[in-house]
Write an enzyme that holds these catalytic residues in place. Sequence first.
Site, mmCIF file in Angstrom:
data_model
loop_
_atom_site.group_PDB
_atom_site.id
_atom_site.type_symbol
_atom_site.label_atom_id
_atom_site.label_comp_id
_atom_site.label_asym_id
_atom_site.label_seq_id
_atom_site.Cartn_x
_atom_site.Cartn_y
_atom_site.Cartn_z
ATOM 1 N N ASP A 84 0.908 -1.308 -0.032
ATOM 2 C CA ASP A 84 -0.164 -0.167 0.074
ATOM 3 C C ASP A 84 0.875 1.288 0.040
ATOM 4 O OD1 ASP A 84 -2.655 -1.567 0.118
ATOM 5 O OD2 ASP A 84 -2.135 -1.489 2.347
ATOM 6 N N LEU A 85 0.765 1.986 -0.766
ATOM 7 C CA LEU A 85 1.792 3.127 -1.171
ATOM 8 C C LEU A 85 1.895 3.885 0.021
ATOM 9 C CD1 LEU A 85 4.083 4.489 -3.099
ATOM 10 C CD2 LEU A 85 1.871 5.823 -4.255
ATOM 11 N N ASP A 86 2.880 4.429 0.568
ATOM 12 C CA ASP A 86 3.111 5.234 1.843
ATOM 13 C C ASP A 86 2.067 5.048 2.977
ATOM 14 O OD1 ASP A 86 5.295 6.674 0.489
ATOM 15 O OD2 ASP A 86 3.800 7.799 -0.673
ATOM 16 N N GLU A 87 1.543 3.916 2.842
ATOM 17 C CA GLU A 87 0.787 3.523 3.987
ATOM 18 C C GLU A 87 0.968 2.360 4.988
ATOM 19 O OE1 GLU A 87 -3.431 3.133 2.646
ATOM 20 O OE2 GLU A 87 -3.107 4.836 1.439
#
Length: 287
Positions: A228-231
């Site tokens: 999950d991009l940047d999560e």
Amino acid sequence: MSRSPDTWILSAQCPSVLGTVDAVTRFLFEQRCYVTEHHSFDDRLSGRFFIRVEFRQPEGFDEAGFRAGLEERLAPFGMQVELTPPGYRARVVIMVSKADHCLNDLLYRQRIGQLPMDVVAVISNHPDLEPLARWHGIPYHHFPIDPANKATQERQVLAVIEETGAELVVLARYMQVLSPELCRRLDGWAINIHHSLLPGFKGAKPYHQAYQKGVKLVGATAHYINNDLDEGPIIAQGVEPVDHAHYPEDLIAKGRDIECLTLARAVGYHLERRVFLNANRTVVLNP
């Protein structure tokens, strides 16, 4: 607070059951080990228990016997235990693009002994930071990337990580989205840093966007990567107040400082075995 150079670290987690603290501390007492720092946390929502202990060994310490005895004592609790000896330095690979502030800060903290690590390689999709890495005597791997060769480039990245025996990968402003395959390979042992203006200010010039909106806080987030991009699970965050007198260049300068400090803090927590993954969250047992 930095770790004493003569202490061991015992870090463990298990299901929440009666007697976990006693099992660890009593064993250390019986082995004549002196506890210098102790932190534990029981998560009532997940039903997981986490503990981190620093201790000094007695004279005539039998490491093999200690490890065998500890494993036997903690087996009934289903504890996942990690022992880190005094003076241990983790092997680390740092990935960068063109921005040098986080890389420079990490290498400085390594050089003065603040971070117990050996940076064994720097990987980049640009050649710009090779002089900085070479000045520190660290191999620099330049693997250019374009949409047609991304899979090949990531295989080169992974080969360096494996060949160097890296235990931690740090994305110090590496401005590329990793593929799901590489994210899965690095899940839980790669740390990323980004400004905390996400998700409100995406894309190019986020600080200029923030200036136009008159933001009153800027900051940074360091987290483990996942698909999950940047999560991914957050390890550390930093924030600083700003006001109308801060122009875009001032916001950028503050952002650089906060990114350096927040990333260094997160890397330090990881190296000192203070971070535990707990589903999609982290437990960070700070001093």
